[in-house]
Scaffold this active site. Structure first.
Site, PDB file in Angstrom:
ATOM      1  N   TYR A 176      -1.279   8.218   6.039  1.00 32.67           N
ATOM      2  CA  TYR A 176      -1.388   7.091   5.112  1.00 32.67           C
ATOM      3  C   TYR A 176      -1.865   5.873   5.895  1.00 32.67           C
ATOM      4  CZ  TYR A 176      -0.195   3.232   2.045  1.00 32.67           C
ATOM      5  OH  TYR A 176      -0.270   2.098   1.265  1.00 32.67           O
ATOM      6  N   GLU A 197      -6.147   0.764   0.393  1.00 37.18           N
ATOM      7  CA  GLU A 197      -5.239   1.871   0.639  1.00 37.18           C
ATOM      8  C   GLU A 197      -6.032   3.168   0.771  1.00 37.18           C
ATOM      9  OE1 GLU A 197      -2.444   3.027  -2.533  1.00 37.18           O
ATOM     10  OE2 GLU A 197      -0.862   2.409  -1.163  1.00 37.18           O
TER      11      GLU A 197
END
Ligand code: GDP
Ligand code: MN
Length: 394
Positions: A109, A200
């Site tokens: 991530y 993101e």
């Protein structure tokens, strides 16, 4: 403002952040043609909506067989996808991203956002990619790494090294360390140059052949800086926005749709927040936030009124104006005009205070319309809550 994954990936490519080969398509036929051009060992067909969680909701399909692509496209296109981010109504899929599939060795991530506490752009990274980062943060907070960047200094090599070592990347796959450091640098440039508020990449993947690829992409932008970025404005997809909010934007009204049944129209954001609190205190829920601004005119008030009435949930309208720059008699004119125009049948309470309040109240009282006039905020809120849902008698 939010954009689609395929648009985020276009931006990533502009900033040398590696993404899979892919293109957005609107029909199964176009998907079929593009799949032939793409000619990959694995194809991924991805629903394009402004929400994550598509994988679990059936919006991401993977196949090794090119001939499957049109059928998968037919299956997803036009479907209303309900994910944990769309709310129960879901979102209709109007476009697909068809791209080359990656052979994944590890999902990471990586995010970059403005930390509200420090005011610094801050990288968020985790070895637990592909999952909801909120869940990771709740269950294993030690697995969420942060690296704040002082914007006066900018992104420095030591920021990158800190993150790479904290993620234990050298041990995981030494070949991706350098590309990771460049990616952080590029991501930071994108973030600053485009006035993003969030970037993101989840998952950021390490492939079995030791490459680092952004497999998903989400970018949000600061609306107040959009005027500087026509290229970003061009990414806007009105299908993904609340229709009433789009209309409000055309009239320069700050409107946010909510779920209650008391429509409110207020001048000034602070007073609008206070008005929503008072509606709740009086036992009801606001249907919206609406700030008509300090320079409200008859026309903006009328436009605001029409927007409130288009929300079918609204059972009563509360107008709360404190006349500072704005003059109360103008507001009164707007309310009267809009009420006549729409043939108002809902109860309306108008509370006026400040500049020319008396004149405004007089206009409303003499308008022949059944509009309740008040001076005290608490009294006015109780009144509209008591009257909501009752049909007005002329
Ligand atoms: P989201 O569910 O809306 O966040 O959509 P993502 O783009 O993150 O895709 C969800 C999941 O699908 C990812 O976490 C991956 O596990 C999987 N996925 C997406 N693209 C690929 C791919 O190219 N290859 C493989 N093997 N899996 C993929
Ligand atoms: Mn994702």
């Amino acid at each position: 403002m939010n954009i689609h994954e395929f648009q985020a990936k276009e931006l990533f490519a502009q900033f040398d952040i590696p993404v899979p080969r892919g293109k957005a398509m609107k029909t199964p036929r176009a998907a079929e043609k593009w799949a032939a051009v793409l000619d990959a060992p694995v194809f991924v067909v991805k629903a394009q909506i402004h929400a994550g969680g598509r994988g679990k909701a059936g919006g991401v399909k993977i196949t090794r067989n090119r001939a499957d692509v049109p059928a998968l496209a037919r299956e997803i296109l036009g479907k209303v996808l309900v994910t944990h981010q769309t709310g129960p109504k879901g979102r209709k899929v109007r476009r697909l991203l068809i791209e080359e599939g990656a052979e994944i060795a590890k999902e990471l991530y990586l995010g970059l956002l403005v930390d509200r506490d420090t005011g610094f752009p801050t990288f968020i990274a985790s070895t637990e990619g592909g999952m909801d980062i909120e869940d990771v943060a709740a269950q294993t907070p030690e697995k969420v790494l942060r690296e704040a960047i002082d914007p006066a200094v900018g992104f420095q090599p030591h920021h990158g090294r800190n993150l790479a070592f904290a993620l234990e990347l050298p041990a995981m796959d030494n070949a991706v360390v350098k590309p990771f450091l460049s990616m952080l640098d590029n991501l930071y440039r994108l973030f600053m140059e485009k006035n993003a508020s969030l970037v993101e990449i989840n998952p950021l993947v390490i492939t079995t052949d030791h490459r680092l690829i952004a497999l998903d992409g989400k970018v949000s932008f600061d609306d107040n800086a959009l005027c500087k970025h026509p290229d970003v404005q061009a990414f806007r997809d009105l299908h993904e926005e609340e229709p009433l909010e789009i209309e409000a934007g055309r009239h320069n009204l700050n409107y946010v749709k909510l779920d209650g049944d008391i429509g409110c129209m207020v001048n000034g954001a602070g007073l609008a927040m206070a008005t929503m609190d008072v509606i709740k205190l009086a036992g009801a829920e606001p249907a919206n936030f609406l700030d008509v601004g300090g320079g409200a005119t008859k026309e903006t008030v009328a436009a605001g009124f029409r927007i409130l009435l288009k929300d079918k949930k609204v059972k009563g309208i509360f107008v709360n104006i404190f006349g500072g720059i704005v003059r109360c008699e103008r507001i009164a004119h707007g309310v009267i005009e809009a009420s006549k125009e729409v043939g108002m049948t809902l109860p309306v309470v108008v509370r006026l205070q400040g500049t020319n309040a008396e004149e405004g109240r007089k206009l409303l009282a003499e308008s022949g319309l059944k509009i309740d006039v008040a001076t005290d905020l608490w009294e006015a809120a109780q009144k509209i809550v008591a009257m909501k849902g009752k049909r007005r008698k002329r």
